[in-house]
Write a protein that holds these residues in place. Structure first.
Motif, PDB file in Angstrom:
ATOM      1  N   LEU A  11      37.498   1.472   1.898  1.00  0.00           N
ATOM      2  CA  LEU A  11      36.276   2.155   1.888  1.00  0.00           C
ATOM      3  C   LEU A  11      35.350   0.820   1.605  1.00  0.00           C
ATOM      4  O   LEU A  11      35.191   0.449   0.757  1.00  0.00           O
ATOM      5  CB  LEU A  11      35.963   3.047   0.591  1.00  0.00           C
ATOM      6  CG  LEU A  11      36.993   4.237   0.677  1.00  0.00           C
ATOM      7  CD1 LEU A  11      36.835   5.151  -0.738  1.00  0.00           C
ATOM      8  CD2 LEU A  11      37.069   5.160   1.977  1.00  0.00           C
ATOM      9  N   GLY A  12      34.545   0.683   2.815  1.00  0.00           N
ATOM     10  CA  GLY A  12      33.777  -0.467   2.883  1.00  0.00           C
ATOM     11  C   GLY A  12      32.147  -0.007   2.235  1.00  0.00           C
ATOM     12  O   GLY A  12      31.742   0.890   2.757  1.00  0.00           O
ATOM     13  N   ARG A  13      31.786  -0.803   1.277  1.00  0.00           N
ATOM     14  CA  ARG A  13      30.647  -0.225   0.559  1.00  0.00           C
ATOM     15  C   ARG A  13      29.596  -1.529   0.492  1.00  0.00           C
ATOM     16  O   ARG A  13      30.050  -2.571   0.225  1.00  0.00           O
ATOM     17  CB  ARG A  13      31.080   0.104  -0.933  1.00  0.00           C
ATOM     18  CG  ARG A  13      32.120   1.047  -0.829  1.00  0.00           C
ATOM     19  CD  ARG A  13      31.289   2.492  -0.210  1.00  0.00           C
ATOM     20  NE  ARG A  13      31.869   3.748  -0.775  1.00  0.00           N
ATOM     21  CZ  ARG A  13      32.034   4.363   0.153  1.00  0.00           C
ATOM     22  NH1 ARG A  13      32.064   4.457   1.478  1.00  0.00           N
ATOM     23  NH2 ARG A  13      32.586   5.725  -0.194  1.00  0.00           N
ATOM     24  N   ALA A  14      28.484  -1.127   0.379  1.00  0.00           N
ATOM     25  CA  ALA A  14      27.640  -2.109   0.121  1.00  0.00           C
ATOM     26  C   ALA A  14      27.454  -2.671  -1.388  1.00  0.00           C
ATOM     27  O   ALA A  14      27.222  -3.757  -1.740  1.00  0.00           O
ATOM     28  CB  ALA A  14      26.158  -1.562   0.192  1.00  0.00           C
ATOM     29  N   PRO A  16      30.302  -2.191  -4.020  1.00  0.00           N
ATOM     30  CA  PRO A  16      31.542  -1.578  -4.415  1.00  0.00           C
ATOM     31  C   PRO A  16      31.849  -1.421  -5.926  1.00  0.00           C
ATOM     32  O   PRO A  16      32.607  -0.522  -6.217  1.00  0.00           O
ATOM     33  CB  PRO A  16      32.684  -2.594  -3.705  1.00  0.00           C
ATOM     34  CG  PRO A  16      31.760  -4.055  -3.779  1.00  0.00           C
ATOM     35  CD  PRO A  16      30.233  -3.461  -3.353  1.00  0.00           C
ATOM     36  N   HIS A  17      31.154  -2.300  -6.673  1.00  0.00           N
ATOM     37  CA  HIS A  17      31.409  -1.932  -8.131  1.00  0.00           C
ATOM     38  C   HIS A  17      30.684  -0.578  -8.531  1.00  0.00           C
ATOM     39  O   HIS A  17      31.472   0.008  -9.627  1.00  0.00           O
ATOM     40  CB  HIS A  17      30.503  -3.317  -8.822  1.00  0.00           C
ATOM     41  CG  HIS A  17      30.872  -4.761  -8.644  1.00  0.00           C
ATOM     42  ND1 HIS A  17      32.158  -5.119  -9.041  1.00  0.00           N
ATOM     43  CD2 HIS A  17      30.610  -5.441  -7.729  1.00  0.00           C
ATOM     44  CE1 HIS A  17      32.313  -6.322  -8.445  1.00  0.00           C
ATOM     45  NE2 HIS A  17      31.224  -6.549  -7.731  1.00  0.00           N
ATOM     46  N   ARG A  18      29.763  -0.245  -7.827  1.00  0.00           N
ATOM     47  CA  ARG A  18      29.201   1.112  -8.637  1.00  0.00           C
ATOM     48  C   ARG A  18      30.198   2.078  -7.774  1.00  0.00           C
ATOM     49  O   ARG A  18      30.361   2.988  -8.615  1.00  0.00           O
ATOM     50  CB  ARG A  18      27.867   1.402  -7.727  1.00  0.00           C
ATOM     51  CG  ARG A  18      27.163   2.764  -7.872  1.00  0.00           C
ATOM     52  CD  ARG A  18      25.938   2.993  -7.171  1.00  0.00           C
ATOM     53  NE  ARG A  18      26.402   3.018  -5.532  1.00  0.00           N
ATOM     54  CZ  ARG A  18      25.273   2.914  -4.642  1.00  0.00           C
ATOM     55  NH1 ARG A  18      24.096   2.828  -4.848  1.00  0.00           N
ATOM     56  NH2 ARG A  18      25.734   2.579  -3.500  1.00  0.00           N
ATOM     57  N   SER A  19      30.766   1.905  -6.516  1.00  0.00           N
ATOM     58  CA  SER A  19      31.733   3.041  -6.214  1.00  0.00           C
ATOM     59  C   SER A  19      32.964   2.858  -6.976  1.00  0.00           C
ATOM     60  O   SER A  19      33.492   4.138  -7.360  1.00  0.00           O
ATOM     61  CB  SER A  19      32.077   2.635  -4.725  1.00  0.00           C
ATOM     62  OG  SER A  19      30.768   3.033  -3.954  1.00  0.00           O
ATOM     63  N   ARG A  20      33.527   1.870  -7.198  1.00  0.00           N
ATOM     64  CA  ARG A  20      34.577   1.658  -7.959  1.00  0.00           C
ATOM     65  C   ARG A  20      34.421   2.542  -9.507  1.00  0.00           C
ATOM     66  O   ARG A  20      35.266   3.096 -10.129  1.00  0.00           O
ATOM     67  CB  ARG A  20      35.018   0.234  -8.389  1.00  0.00           C
ATOM     68  CG  ARG A  20      35.609  -0.444  -7.134  1.00  0.00           C
ATOM     69  CD  ARG A  20      36.115  -1.792  -7.426  1.00  0.00           C
ATOM     70  NE  ARG A  20      36.358  -2.524  -6.405  1.00  0.00           N
ATOM     71  CZ  ARG A  20      35.523  -3.838  -6.020  1.00  0.00           C
ATOM     72  NH1 ARG A  20      35.111  -4.194  -7.049  1.00  0.00           N
ATOM     73  NH2 ARG A  20      35.735  -4.271  -5.118  1.00  0.00           N
ATOM     74  N   GLY A  21      33.196   2.127 -10.203  1.00  0.00           N
ATOM     75  CA  GLY A  21      32.874   2.874 -11.474  1.00  0.00           C
ATOM     76  C   GLY A  21      32.759   4.334 -11.175  1.00  0.00           C
ATOM     77  O   GLY A  21      33.180   4.841 -12.152  1.00  0.00           O
ATOM     78  N   GLY A  22      32.301   4.907 -10.147  1.00  0.00           N
ATOM     79  CA  GLY A  22      32.225   6.246 -10.077  1.00  0.00           C
ATOM     80  C   GLY A  22      33.588   6.923  -9.713  1.00  0.00           C
ATOM     81  O   GLY A  22      33.807   7.823 -10.541  1.00  0.00           O
ATOM     82  N   GLY A  48      33.501  -4.599  -0.920  1.00  0.00           N
ATOM     83  CA  GLY A  48      32.219  -4.906  -0.346  1.00  0.00           C
ATOM     84  C   GLY A  48      32.337  -5.322   0.859  1.00  0.00           C
ATOM     85  O   GLY A  48      33.062  -6.229   1.420  1.00  0.00           O
ATOM     86  N   ARG A  49      31.291  -4.930   1.821  1.00  0.00           N
ATOM     87  CA  ARG A  49      31.226  -5.438   3.192  1.00  0.00           C
ATOM     88  C   ARG A  49      29.558  -5.688   3.532  1.00  0.00           C
ATOM     89  O   ARG A  49      28.981  -4.877   3.133  1.00  0.00           O
ATOM     90  CB  ARG A  49      31.814  -4.288   4.122  1.00  0.00           C
ATOM     91  CG  ARG A  49      33.143  -4.204   3.905  1.00  0.00           C
ATOM     92  CD  ARG A  49      33.960  -3.298   4.766  1.00  0.00           C
ATOM     93  NE  ARG A  49      33.374  -3.921   6.453  1.00  0.00           N
ATOM     94  CZ  ARG A  49      34.547  -4.103   7.342  1.00  0.00           C
ATOM     95  NH1 ARG A  49      35.345  -4.507   6.818  1.00  0.00           N
ATOM     96  NH2 ARG A  49      34.018  -4.660   8.604  1.00  0.00           N
ATOM     97  N   ALA A  55      23.403   3.126   2.472  1.00  0.00           N
ATOM     98  CA  ALA A  55      23.365   4.731   2.624  1.00  0.00           C
ATOM     99  C   ALA A  55      24.284   4.999   4.099  1.00  0.00           C
ATOM    100  O   ALA A  55      23.533   4.315   5.239  1.00  0.00           O
ATOM    101  CB  ALA A  55      22.137   5.321   2.528  1.00  0.00           C
ATOM    102  N   ASN A  56      24.958   5.843   4.238  1.00  0.00           N
ATOM    103  CA  ASN A  56      25.762   6.370   5.450  1.00  0.00           C
ATOM    104  C   ASN A  56      24.923   7.295   6.336  1.00  0.00           C
ATOM    105  O   ASN A  56      24.431   8.068   5.647  1.00  0.00           O
ATOM    106  CB  ASN A  56      27.059   6.737   5.225  1.00  0.00           C
ATOM    107  CG  ASN A  56      27.817   6.987   6.717  1.00  0.00           C
ATOM    108  OD1 ASN A  56      27.465   6.969   7.728  1.00  0.00           O
ATOM    109  ND2 ASN A  56      29.197   7.354   6.550  1.00  0.00           N
TER     110      ASN A  56
END
Length: 107
Positions: A11-14, A16-22, A48-49, A55-56
């Motif tokens: 899962l590429g995220r701008a 990633p820390h926020r997404s991992r925390g969620g 991170g990418r 936002a997608n």
């Protein structure tokens, strides 16, 4: 030839820390040393990418389906931690389903 099995997903995220925390808050899961989160037989890497937006613009393009033992209890937990719901838990032909929107706007 044997049928291949899915071993992992990225899962590429701008952010990633926020997404991992969620993910930690929602499902009480921790990444391994390589950063992968085990979800049953599939390992998910939230990384991170620089080539993805915050936002997608097409949130339904990729959807993760997560099986839980108790959908109503899981939905209540996700509500308590402030998750955004697109579709409430509802009975469908194959079981109970609900849809959340992740912090990056994905369904």
């Amino acid at each position: 030839m044997t049928t291949p099995t899915l071993g992992g997903s990225l899962l590429g995220r701008a952010d990633p820390h926020r997404s991992r925390g969620g993910c930690r808050a929602a499902f009480a899961c921790e990444p391994n040393e390589g950063g992968f989160i085990r979800c049953g037989g599939v390992a998910v890497l939230i990384d991170g990418r620089v080539d993805v937006a915050a936002a997608n613009p097409e949130p339904g393009r990729a959807i993760l389906t997560i099986h839980v033992d108790d959908a109503p209890a899981s939905a209540a937990h996700l509500d308590r931690i402030g998750s955004t719901r697109l579709v409430p838990v509802e009975a469908r032909e194959d079981g109970l389903f609900g849809t959340l929107i992740d912090p990056d706007g994905n369904d």
